[in-house]
Design a protein around this motif. Structure first.
Motif, PDB file in Angstrom:
ATOM      1  N   LEU A  42       8.758  -3.204   1.721  1.00 30.01           N
ATOM      2  CA  LEU A  42       9.356  -3.875   0.558  1.00 30.01           C
ATOM      3  C   LEU A  42       8.317  -3.945  -0.563  1.00 30.01           C
ATOM      4  N   GLY A  43       8.481  -3.119  -1.578  1.00 31.18           N
ATOM      5  CA  GLY A  43       7.476  -2.994  -2.633  1.00 31.18           C
ATOM      6  C   GLY A  43       6.405  -2.031  -2.165  1.00 31.18           C
ATOM      7  N   SER A  44       6.766  -0.721  -2.135  1.00 28.83           N
ATOM      8  CA  SER A  44       5.880   0.255  -1.482  1.00 28.83           C
ATOM      9  C   SER A  44       4.770   0.765  -2.393  1.00 28.83           C
ATOM     10  N   ILE A  98      10.504   1.007  -0.631  1.00 23.96           N
ATOM     11  CA  ILE A  98      11.339   0.548  -1.754  1.00 23.96           C
ATOM     12  C   ILE A  98      10.408   0.134  -2.884  1.00 23.96           C
ATOM     13  N   GLU A  99      10.574   0.755  -4.041  1.00 18.32           N
ATOM     14  CA  GLU A  99       9.706   0.416  -5.170  1.00 18.32           C
ATOM     15  C   GLU A  99      10.497   0.504  -6.476  1.00 18.32           C
ATOM     16  N   TYR A 100      10.311  -0.471  -7.336  1.00 17.23           N
ATOM     17  CA  TYR A 100      11.048  -0.461  -8.607  1.00 17.23           C
ATOM     18  C   TYR A 100      10.216   0.094  -9.766  1.00 17.23           C
ATOM     19  N   THR A 126      14.549   1.143  -6.314  1.00 17.69           N
ATOM     20  CA  THR A 126      15.553   0.101  -6.496  1.00 17.69           C
ATOM     21  C   THR A 126      14.890  -1.273  -6.416  1.00 17.69           C
ATOM     22  N   ASP A 127      15.662  -2.300  -6.782  1.00 18.41           N
ATOM     23  CA  ASP A 127      15.173  -3.676  -6.671  1.00 18.41           C
ATOM     24  C   ASP A 127      15.257  -4.092  -5.203  1.00 18.41           C
ATOM     25  N   LEU A 128      14.146  -4.490  -4.638  1.00 17.30           N
ATOM     26  CA  LEU A 128      14.147  -4.802  -3.204  1.00 17.30           C
ATOM     27  C   LEU A 128      15.082  -5.955  -2.858  1.00 17.30           C
ATOM     28  N   ALA A 161       1.826  -7.050  -8.921  1.00 19.82           N
ATOM     29  CA  ALA A 161       1.194  -5.827  -9.421  1.00 19.82           C
ATOM     30  C   ALA A 161       1.135  -4.779  -8.314  1.00 19.82           C
ATOM     31  N   SER A 162       1.056  -3.520  -8.737  1.00 19.07           N
ATOM     32  CA  SER A 162       1.031  -2.424  -7.753  1.00 19.07           C
ATOM     33  C   SER A 162      -0.387  -2.214  -7.223  1.00 19.07           C
ATOM     34  N   VAL A 163      -0.906  -3.224  -6.564  1.00 17.68           N
ATOM     35  CA  VAL A 163      -2.242  -3.111  -5.959  1.00 17.68           C
ATOM     36  C   VAL A 163      -2.049  -2.661  -4.510  1.00 17.68           C
ATOM     37  N   PRO A 164      -2.667  -1.558  -4.121  1.00 18.97           N
ATOM     38  CA  PRO A 164      -2.440  -1.087  -2.749  1.00 18.97           C
ATOM     39  C   PRO A 164      -3.194  -1.903  -1.712  1.00 18.97           C
ATOM     40  N   SER A 165      -2.662  -1.946  -0.493  1.00 17.12           N
ATOM     41  CA  SER A 165      -3.379  -2.530   0.639  1.00 17.12           C
ATOM     42  C   SER A 165      -4.643  -1.709   0.867  1.00 17.12           C
ATOM     43  N   SER A 166      -5.662  -2.336   1.417  1.00 15.53           N
ATOM     44  CA  SER A 166      -6.875  -1.577   1.741  1.00 15.53           C
ATOM     45  C   SER A 166      -6.536  -0.590   2.860  1.00 15.53           C
TER      46      SER A 166
HETATM   47  C1  SAM Z   1       0.926  -5.336  -3.934  1.00 15.17           C
HETATM   48  S1  SAM Z   1       1.990  -3.919  -4.076  1.00 15.17           S
HETATM   49  C2  SAM Z   1       2.052  -3.400  -2.392  1.00 15.17           C
HETATM   50  C3  SAM Z   1       2.100  -1.888  -2.226  1.00 15.17           C
HETATM   51  C4  SAM Z   1       2.172  -1.390  -0.788  1.00 15.17           C
HETATM   52  N1  SAM Z   1       3.184  -2.065  -0.019  1.00 15.17           N
HETATM   53  C5  SAM Z   1       0.844  -1.500  -0.084  1.00 15.17           C
HETATM   54  O1  SAM Z   1       0.719  -2.352   0.799  1.00 15.17           O
HETATM   55  O2  SAM Z   1      -0.069  -0.747  -0.424  1.00 15.17           O
HETATM   56  C6  SAM Z   1       3.590  -4.719  -4.343  1.00 15.17           C
HETATM   57  C7  SAM Z   1       4.621  -3.787  -4.956  1.00 15.17           C
HETATM   58  O3  SAM Z   1       5.901  -4.432  -4.960  1.00 15.17           O
HETATM   59  C8  SAM Z   1       6.618  -3.937  -6.076  1.00 15.17           C
HETATM   60  N2  SAM Z   1       7.734  -4.864  -6.359  1.00 15.17           N
HETATM   61  C9  SAM Z   1       7.659  -6.160  -6.754  1.00 15.17           C
HETATM   62  N3  SAM Z   1       8.884  -6.685  -6.948  1.00 15.17           N
HETATM   63  C10 SAM Z   1       9.763  -5.703  -6.654  1.00 15.17           C
HETATM   64  C11 SAM Z   1      11.184  -5.628  -6.647  1.00 15.17           C
HETATM   65  N4  SAM Z   1      11.947  -6.686  -7.001  1.00 15.17           N
HETATM   66  N5  SAM Z   1      11.773  -4.473  -6.272  1.00 15.17           N
HETATM   67  C12 SAM Z   1      11.022  -3.399  -5.906  1.00 15.17           C
HETATM   68  N6  SAM Z   1       9.661  -3.398  -5.910  1.00 15.17           N
HETATM   69  C13 SAM Z   1       9.034  -4.531  -6.272  1.00 15.17           C
HETATM   70  C14 SAM Z   1       5.572  -3.902  -7.180  1.00 15.17           C
HETATM   71  O4  SAM Z   1       5.948  -3.032  -8.222  1.00 15.17           O
HETATM   72  C15 SAM Z   1       4.337  -3.419  -6.399  1.00 15.17           C
HETATM   73  O5  SAM Z   1       4.192  -2.026  -6.512  1.00 15.17           O
END
Ligand code: SAM
Length: 188
Positions: free
Chosen positions: A58-60, A81-83, A109-111, A32-37
């Motif tokens: 990776l997964g921004s 990188i975020e999908y 894109t897909d990471l 899930a798109s939960v941000p870091s604190s």
């Molecule tokens: C927990 S969030 C982290 C956000 C950010 N990095 C932070 O620390 O605040 C993880 C993110 O990874 C993304 N994600 C998961 N699988 C992915 C993939 N295969 N390609 C791109 N993004 C992906 C999710 O959509 C999500 O937004």
């Protein structure tokens, strides 16, 4: 219909669509798109070596972590990188409002398809199952000396070079730092 009524209806539809897409991407991607604190974001940014030429989040998500790193390390190229579409679009919007961060970019894109060979540091905040899936890609593609800075979840079976505790009022967080070794048989 009254203008306020139209506006409220629009708001409701937008919220339902946002919630639905959040659930859809969580289901499709497994994170899930939960941000870091904010505290963890600052700690991760400080851990990025100032001499790093290129850092990839990776997964921004909503872009917060990548923005903090880009601010803290102006000489480093930072790529998020975020999908998932909603957080990606939001992070592009944040980028527009931070025009001074010339070293920052976001890519939708897909990471797992993003090549990591030119990258000097990877940062991530992923659930443990995703770290398990990511481990072979990190070990196989990152060059010797590259580092991995992971908020909250470690790489299964790997001993971190160091860990950093991030104190918090409710839930303390731990950051794991790994370095790719030179030995091809023990690259992590
Ligand atoms: C927990 S969030 C982290 C956000 C950010 N990095 C932070 O620390 O605040 C993880 C993110 O990874 C993304 N994600 C998961 N699988 C992915 C993939 N295969 N390609 C791109 N993004 C992906 C999710 O959509 C999500 O937004």
């Amino acid at each position: 219909m009254h203008a306020l009524g139209v506006f409220l209806l629009f708001l409701q539809v937008a919220l339902v669509l946002l919630a639905a897409s959040y659930l859809y991407y969580d289901w499709k991607l497994g994170a899930a798109s939960v941000p870091s604190s904010p505290a963890a974001g600052r700690a991760v940014a400080e851990l990025v070596p100032p001499e790093a030429s290129c850092v990839v989040d990776l997964g921004s998500g909503w872009g917060g972590m990548a923005i903090k790193v880009a601010r803290a390390r102006p000489q480093t190229k930072v790529i998020g990188i975020e999908y998932a579409l909603p957080p990606y679009a939001f992070s592009r919007l944040r980028q527009l409002f931070n025009p001074s961060l010339k070293n920052l970019s976001f890519l939708r894109t897909d990471l797992f398809k993003y090549p990591l060979a030119p990258v000097s540091a990877v940062i991530c905040y992923m659930p443990p199952e995703m770290m398990e899936r990511l481990a072979p890609k990190l070990a196989g593609e990152l060059r010797p000396g590259a580092i991995i800075i992971s908020n909250s979840a470690g790489l299964p079976g790997q001993t971190p070079e160091k860990t950093v505790d991030v104190p918090a009022l409710l839930l303390a967080e731990k950051i794991f730092i790994y370095r790719i070794g030179h030995d091809q048989t023990h690259r992590l």
